[in-house]
Design an enzyme around this catalytic site. Structure first.
Site, PDB file in Angstrom:
ATOM      1  N   SER A   1      38.951 -14.947 -37.261  1.00 14.70           N
ATOM      2  CA  SER A   1      40.125 -15.647 -36.730  1.00 14.70           C
ATOM      3  C   SER A   1      40.088 -17.135 -37.072  1.00 14.70           C
ATOM      4  CB  SER A   1      40.187 -15.496 -35.213  1.00 14.70           C
ATOM      5  OG  SER A   1      40.095 -14.142 -34.832  1.00 14.70           O
TER       6      SER A   1
HETATM    7  N1  SAH Z   1      36.190 -11.918 -33.432  1.00  9.06           N
HETATM    8  C1  SAH Z   1      36.099 -11.738 -34.879  1.00  9.06           C
HETATM    9  C2  SAH Z   1      37.464 -11.429 -35.500  1.00  9.06           C
HETATM   10  C3  SAH Z   1      37.574  -9.978 -35.626  1.00  9.06           C
HETATM   11  S1  SAH Z   1      39.013  -9.288 -36.362  1.00  9.06           S
HETATM   12  C4  SAH Z   1      35.448 -12.924 -35.546  1.00  9.06           C
HETATM   13  O1  SAH Z   1      35.176 -13.914 -34.886  1.00  9.06           O
HETATM   14  O2  SAH Z   1      35.153 -12.829 -36.748  1.00  9.06           O
HETATM   15  C5  SAH Z   1      39.143  -7.874 -35.297  1.00  9.06           C
HETATM   16  C6  SAH Z   1      37.994  -6.893 -35.337  1.00  9.06           C
HETATM   17  O3  SAH Z   1      38.279  -5.867 -34.395  1.00  9.06           O
HETATM   18  C7  SAH Z   1      37.785  -6.190 -36.679  1.00  9.06           C
HETATM   19  O4  SAH Z   1      36.486  -6.396 -37.122  1.00  9.06           O
HETATM   20  C8  SAH Z   1      38.055  -4.720 -36.353  1.00  9.06           C
HETATM   21  O5  SAH Z   1      37.253  -3.817 -37.094  1.00  9.06           O
HETATM   22  C9  SAH Z   1      37.717  -4.680 -34.882  1.00  9.06           C
HETATM   23  N2  SAH Z   1      38.271  -3.560 -34.134  1.00  9.06           N
HETATM   24  C10 SAH Z   1      39.472  -2.954 -34.254  1.00  9.06           C
HETATM   25  N3  SAH Z   1      39.594  -1.977 -33.358  1.00  9.06           N
HETATM   26  C11 SAH Z   1      38.426  -1.945 -32.636  1.00  9.06           C
HETATM   27  C12 SAH Z   1      37.934  -1.147 -31.557  1.00  9.06           C
HETATM   28  N4  SAH Z   1      38.632  -0.158 -31.017  1.00  9.06           N
HETATM   29  N5  SAH Z   1      36.703  -1.426 -31.076  1.00  9.06           N
HETATM   30  C13 SAH Z   1      35.949  -2.422 -31.601  1.00  9.06           C
HETATM   31  N6  SAH Z   1      36.356  -3.199 -32.621  1.00  9.06           N
HETATM   32  C14 SAH Z   1      37.579  -2.963 -33.132  1.00  9.06           C
END
Ligand code: SAH
Length: 219
Positions: free
Chosen positions: A67
């Site tokens: 993000s």
């Molecule tokens: N917080 C992260 C940004 C992540 S983007 C950072 O600082 O880099 C969102 C993430 O959510 C992705 O990696 C995706 O694979 C994950 N995601 C999507 N659905 C999910 C679920 N049901 N449980 C856990 N992770 C999930």
């Protein structure tokens, strides 16, 4: 050479804090300190480290993104963390937001559904010396019941609605911050406060755009 790069990045981190955080509505000193402490360049693909302090998301593989710094700071601030809080993050991704949360909260539990991202983040956080973060591979729409209840829960992917298990795993007086809305368009960031065993209050914070939350209680 290395020193020169490091210095350069330190200056860029300060610019990010001044322009994109303090220059907007990030004023919680604990959030500013956390954003200053975590080296975002260590969480982006190596060839993109020059872009680490630009205020936009960057690809981290598997069609996912780290993000933008402002959004990480904004969501962290919205959680109203204190140093004794235990926090749950859904969507570990690169591990960056978990690292930021870990500079304020006592412990951070973070769940990622994609194996390669969970593994990379776990290794990276360990190498960087973050010892109050636990990474779990699984469907975060179900939360992580083993360590519940949590004082704060943050979801960094967008959901069709607030997953029930997360509400159940929120402590009384806890805060949950989550983007809710259609998959690929604008979503609304909401904050849910648990005021009592069966009493929740929801506030709309702002418009956001996140990758979809995929799982049993997601898309
Ligand atoms: N917080 C992260 C940004 C992540 S983007 C950072 O600082 O880099 C969102 C993430 O959510 C992705 O990696 C995706 O694979 C994950 N995601 C999507 N659905 C999910 C679920 N049901 N449980 C856990 N992770 C999930």
């Amino acid at each position: 050479m290395r020193l020169h790069f490091t210095k350069n990045l330190d200056a860029r981190r300060e610019t990010m804090i001044r322009e994109h955080l303090l220059g907007r509505d990030i004023h919680d000193p604990m959030v500013i300190r956390a954003m200053r402490e975590v080296p975002r360049e260590a969480f982006v693909p190596e060839e993109m480290f020059e872009l680490a302090y630009e205020d936009y998301p960057l690809p981290i593989g598997e069609e996912q993104t780290i993000s933008q710094p402002y959004m990480v700071a904004y969501m962290t601030q919205a959680l109203e963390l204190s140093s004794t809080d235990r926090a749950l993050e859904i969507g570990t991704g690169s591990g960056y937001a978990a690292a930021v949360l870990s500079r304020i909260a006592a412990a951070v539990y973070t769940v990622e559904r994609l194996h390669s991202l969970a593994e990379t983040a776990r290794l990276r956080l360990e190498l960087l010396g973050y010892d109050n973060i636990l990474v779990h591979e699984g469907d975060g729409t179900l939360g992580w019941p083993d360590h519940a209840p949590y004082d704060a829960i943050v979801v960094t992917a967008s959901a069709p609605q607030v997953p029930k298990p997360l509400l159940e795993q929120l402590a009384v007086r806890g805060r949950l911050v989550i983007p809710v809305g259609p998959t690929t368009f604008l979503q609304t960031l909401v904050r849910v406060r648990r005021l009592g065993e069966d009493e929740f209050r929801t506030e709309e914070l702002c418009g956001v755009r996140f990758v979809p939350l995929i799982g049993a209680e997601g898309w």
